[in-house]
Every structure is written in structure tokens, then in C-alpha cells.
Design a protein around this motif. Structure first.
Motif, mmCIF file in Angstrom:
data_model
loop_
_atom_site.group_PDB
_atom_site.id
_atom_site.type_symbol
_atom_site.label_atom_id
_atom_site.label_comp_id
_atom_site.label_asym_id
_atom_site.label_seq_id
_atom_site.Cartn_x
_atom_site.Cartn_y
_atom_site.Cartn_z
ATOM 1 N N VAL A 228 2.437 -0.381 7.486
ATOM 2 C CA VAL A 228 3.299 -1.299 8.236
ATOM 3 C C VAL A 228 2.495 -2.495 8.732
ATOM 4 C CG1 VAL A 228 4.647 -1.521 10.348
ATOM 5 C CG2 VAL A 228 4.923 0.491 8.903
ATOM 6 N N LEU A 229 1.288 -2.217 9.186
ATOM 7 C CA LEU A 229 0.420 -3.294 9.681
ATOM 8 C C LEU A 229 0.157 -4.300 8.572
ATOM 9 C CD1 LEU A 229 -1.284 -3.921 12.263
ATOM 10 C CD2 LEU A 229 -3.203 -2.940 11.053
ATOM 11 N N LEU A 230 -0.199 -3.811 7.383
ATOM 12 C CA LEU A 230 -0.514 -4.710 6.280
ATOM 13 C C LEU A 230 0.716 -5.490 5.837
ATOM 14 C CD1 LEU A 230 -3.033 -2.908 3.941
ATOM 15 C CD2 LEU A 230 -3.398 -4.746 5.560
ATOM 16 N N LEU A 231 1.879 -4.791 5.777
ATOM 17 C CA LEU A 231 3.101 -5.476 5.346
ATOM 18 C C LEU A 231 3.449 -6.609 6.298
ATOM 19 C CD1 LEU A 231 5.364 -2.542 4.152
ATOM 20 C CD2 LEU A 231 4.444 -4.402 2.796
ATOM 21 N N SER A 232 3.398 -6.306 7.617
ATOM 22 C CA SER A 232 3.765 -7.350 8.570
ATOM 23 C C SER A 232 2.747 -8.479 8.553
ATOM 24 C CB SER A 232 3.902 -6.765 9.975
ATOM 25 O OG SER A 232 2.758 -6.004 10.266
#
Lengths: 423, 105
Positions: free
Chosen positions: A382-386
């Protein structure tokens, strides 16, 4: 743009009214199908096969040939390669001509090695092969060819490798010849590919020196940053950046390794050279680099030196890893800031990748021990996607703004709508 | 990017090629001179251990001179490191351009 692209895309251009049917046919006629070129390769392949057969006949019977015949064969092929090269260069066939001259240079090295083997001469130093490097550098000055400029760099690296691995000696003459000879040739005729290969070749030799002398591996960055500082003094900006690429990549990988493995004091202990000598040399190089950047008006690239901050003098453990992470973030941020100012798309991509890598390292470093595995991967994803969504949005906005300001008032609406999805 | 096909350029190329031929001839001459005028040192080999052939496709040759006595050995001096010819064949495991026949001890 390939012929295939033209064939598939051009009907749409005609229907959209960009070009007429007559113009399309003229364009297609201008770029003939490449089947002709593929046929043109056949003689080359044939001659390679013939050459290989001759080579294998000679190689199979090499031991049974008399000494004089062997020596004569070597010298004859050396002379034939150079004579053929000159002949084709005079005829105007430059690619084949330079290829043959390069083959002559390779034959020279082969002749030195095989002749000394012929008489079972034992080499205790590199002087026999040094002549190869000398001739390679001289040849690169005689011809304005890119491959011939690359050859002495590669030969120098090979000779140095042989010298350090087989003889246990470091040949300062070889690295000096490559650095000064090939380096000066590059300085006079800047070229991005030669710059990169030159930097990689010199770094390879510097790494061999570090390995052979059992020095602390951080000493590697003194010659590496000397190469970098030389790039700062060069007028040609793309060629200078190409020269600075390999030292920067090395410094970045080193900083990354420090962030990942710096916790163990044992690893950090391997890196600590004597403080005064190392920092003194590094400071001198920094001064040299800054002077060059100032003279060429490139002070914006000064944050490159962030990667060289000697954090490994800190006590090992978490403080060292975190300090290195801060440096990695600062470096990625500086690249992004520079790219935003100049509006270069490639710099922007590079800065984004560096930022994402720093984030991943920080995440792995700091949360692996505390989080459950599934939660770890979920939060990381999620961190990388955002992060990618945010950075992509910023980049699109910035590039659109850059295009709008550089192109001016009239075409601005179309360009901003082309980059529209960000809004 | 054009080749300067001036006479002086051609002369330089010819000189460089001639220098290379001379250098290779010089290497050959050095080798010939070492054989003709050098000092012949016959190195005796220790008995070959043929058991190695069960596992490898070669045998290792050892020279008796390579095993220095623990006491009273002659001191090594640098002149021993000159190129030499060896009467016994070089070790079959050697792959380097210069077969390593070691006259050092």
C-alpha cells in the motif's frame, strides 16, 4: 522509427488528413524494407565462417608446426589485418577498415602472448603486455574511430586483471596509460559511450588495486571521485555526465549496502580507513570538484557528494543505518528537486526510482522485526502504491507546467490537455 | 569523423605497425637468446603419484628442488627470478601464457 511502424501507422495519418496518400507512398519509398540489409549481412557471416575454419585448422595443428612457421603466421596475420584495414579505409569502407585495424591490434597482443609461449619465456612482470596497451593508445590517436578508442581501455583492464591475478603485482604504468592516454583522447574528442567505458575501466583497475593491496574498500572512492571530479571540469555536459555515471552508481550502491548491512559493527569496521588521510583526500577532491562545477556553472549537481558522506565512522548499529537512510533520502530529494527545476523527464524518473528504493530500504530495515509477515507485505504494498500514485501525479503536473512555460502561450492548452489525466 | 589519409598520417601508421612487428620479433629473439645463451638448469622431478589419475585427467609433477630443506638451505636471491629454460616439461596443469617453470628455489 522503423519501417514496420510506418506501414502500420501511416494509413491512420492519411485518414486523419495529416498526410496525403501520395506523401505516404513517398515516405514508404524513402525507407525501403530491411530485407535488403539482412541479405547484406550474408557475406559478413560467410567470411566469419571461413575465418573460423582457418583459425581452427591452425589451432588444431599449432603444436606440430615448426617455430618459424608459427612466428611467420602470427606476423603475417598481424600485417594482413593492418594492411586490409588501411586498404578499406582508403576505399571509404570505414566500418570494415576500423574493424580490421582493431583486429590487427588484437593480433598484436595475441602475438606477444603466443610468441613468449613459443619460447617458454616466463614473465615476472607486465612489461611484455604493456607494449600492447601503449600501441592501443597510440592507435586510438591515429584514427578518429569510437571502437578504436574503446579498445585500449578494455585491453588495459584485461592486462591489469592478468597482472594482479597471475603475477600479484599492480601495474601503475597500465592505469596511468589508460587514465592519461585514453583520458586525454576523450577530453579532446568527448563521447558519451567512451566516457562510460573509460570510467568503468578505471574503476575496475582501482578495485583491483584495492583487492590486491588489502586496503579498506573505502579507499576505492578516492580514485573513483577523482574520475568524477575530472568530469566536472569538462565543457561537454552529456559526456561529463556519462563519465560521472559509474562513480556515482558505485557510491550509491555503497551507501545502499551501508544502509542494509551497516548495523553490524564488523562490516563497518572493514570500512574505516585512517580518518585524517581519508578525509583529507576526500576533501581535496571535493574542493577540486566544486571548483570545476563552479567554473562550468553546474553547482546544482553538488548534492551528488551527499553519497560520499563518511557515515561509516559513526559507531555501528541502528544509528549508522538510520543516518545512511537520511542521506539516501536527502540524495533522492535533491535529484527530484533538480529535476523539477530543470523539467527533464529522465531526471524525474531517476529521482522517483531513487526515492522509492530509499523508502523500501527504510521500510525493510525498520519494520521487518516488529510486524507480522502478512501485515508487513500489505502495508509495504500500500505504501509503494500510494507513493507511486503521488509521485506520478507530481511528475505529470510538473512536466505539464514545464511544457507550458517553455512552449509559450499558443500551444499551451493542447499540451496541458495531453497531460490531463493527472488533474 | 574522417580518416586523415595524409602522407604523414600514413607514415605514422606504418611506423607503428613496423614497431609492433619489431617488438614481436624482439620477444622471439629474447626467447631464442635465452635458449641459446642461457644457463641450462636440469630440474629433477620427484616420483609421480599416479593415484591422482583416478580422479583427474592429469598428473601433478613436483620438482625435488621445490622442497627446501628446513635447515641449511641456500638463501634465495633475486637473480634466481630471471627467465630460464627448463629441460623438464612444464607442469601440465599450467594454462597461463607463460608456463610456470619455477627456478626460484
Amino acid at each position: 522509427m522503423s519501417r514496420k511502424f510506418l506501414e502500420t501507422e501511416s494509413p491512420a495519418w492519411v485518414t486523419e488528413g495529416l498526410i496525403t496518400q501520395a506523401q505516404r507512398e513517398r515516405l514508404l519509398a524513402r525507407y525501403p524494407p530491411e530485407a535488403v540489409q539482412a541479405v547484406g549481412l550474408l557475406p559478413l557471416l560467410g567470411s566469419i565462417l571461413v575465418g573460423l575454419s582457418a583459425l581452427s585448422v591452425v589451432a588444431a595443428n599449432w603444436q606440430s608446426l615448426p617455430t618459424t612457421v608459427r612466428l611467420g603466421l602470427l606476423l603475417a596475420s598481424l600485417l594482413a589485418a593492418y594492411a586490409g584495414g588501411e586498404y578499406f579505409l582508403r576505399r571509404g569502407n570505414r566500418r570494415l577498415g576500423y574493424g580490421l585495424v582493431g583486429l590487427g591490434l588484437v593480433m598484436f597482443g595475441v602475438s606477444i602472448i603466443l610468441t613468449s609461449q613459443l619460447y617458454q619465456l616466463v614473465g615476472y612482470d607486465v612489461s611484455g603486455l604493456l607494449a600492447w596497451v601503449v600501441v592501443g593508445v597510440l592507435l586510438s590517436y591515429l584514427y578518429t574511430s569510437q571502437p578504436l578508442a574503446l579498445l585500449p581501455i578494455v585491453i588495459g583492464a584485461a592486462v591489469q586483471t592478468y597482472c594482479t591475478q597471475a603475477l600479484g603485482l599492480f601495474s601503475y604504468a597500465t592505469i596511468g596509460l589508460v587514465a592519461l592516454g585514453s583520458g586525454y583522447r576523450w577530453w579532446r574528442r568527448p563521447d558519451t559511450l567512451v566516457a562510460s567505458v573509460l570510467a568503468v575501466g578505471l574503476l575496475w583497475q582501482a578495485a583491483l588495486w584495492v583487492a590486491l593491496s588489502h586496503s579498506k574498500i573505502t579507499w576505492f572512492f578516492i580514485p573513483a571521485m577523482l574520475v568524477y571530479a575530472a568530469g566536472d571540469w569538462h565543457r561537454n555536459r552529456p559526456a561529463a555526465r556519462a563519465l560521472q555515471g559509474p562513480p556515482l552508481v558505485a557510491a550509491y550502491l555503497f551507501a545502499l549496502g551501508l544502509a542494509l548491512f551497516g548495523e553490524t559493527d564488523q562490516y563497518a569496521g572493514l570500512l574505516r580507513p585512517p580518518v585524517l588521510a581519508y578525509l583529507g583526500a576526500l576533501a581535496a577532491l571535493l574542493a577540486l570538484s566544486v571548483a570545476g562545477k563552479r567554473q562550468q556553472g553546474r553547482l546544482a549537481s553538488l548534492p551528488d557528494w551527499l553519497l560520499l558522506l563518511p557515515g561509516f565512522y559513526l559507531p555501528g548499529g541502528l544509528p549508522l543505518a538510520i543516518a545512511t537512510l537520511v542521506v539516501l533520502y536527502a540524495h533522492a530529494g535533491s535529484v527530484l528537486a533538480r529535476a523539477h527545476r530543470s523539467g527533464e523527464a529522465e531526471q524525474l524518473t531517476l529521482g522517483t526510482v531513487l526515492f522509492v528504493v530509499a523508502t523500501m530500504v527504510a521500510y525493510f530495515k525498520l519494520t521487518w522485526a516488529f510486524l507480522d509477515k502478512s501485515l508487513f507485505f500489505l502495508i509495504g504494498g500500500v505504501l509503494l502504491l500510494s507513493l507511486s500514485w503521488y509521485l506520478r501525479r507530481r511528475n505529470a503536473q510538473r512536466l505539464a507546467a514545464g511544457v507550458a512555460t517553455t512552449v509559450g502561450a499558443a500551444p499551451a492548452p493542447s499540451s496541458s490537455s495531453a497531460n490531463g489525466p493527472a488533474h | 569523423m574522417f580518416t586523415r589519409s595524409t602522407p604523414s598520417h600514413r607514415l605514422l601508421v606504418r611506423l607503428l605497425v613496423a614497431a609492433q612487428v619489431l617488438y614481436v620479433l624482439g620477444v622471439a629473439g629474447a626467447g631464442y637468446a635465452t635458449t641459446a645463451y642461457g644457463q641450462h638448469i636440469a630440474l629433477a622431478t620427484t616420483p609421480v603419484d599416479l593415484h591422482g589419475l583416478q580422479y583427474e585427467s592429469f598428473v601433478r609433477l613436483r620438482y625435488t628442488a621445490a622442497e627446501a630443506p628446513l635447515t641449511g638451505g641456500a638463501p634465495r636471491h633475486p637473480s634466481a627470478a630471471r627467465p630460464c629454460t627448463c629441460s623438464s616439461p612444464p607442469p601440465p596443469t599450467a594454462w597461463l601464457p607463460w608456463p610456470a617453470c619455477t627456478p626460484r628455489s
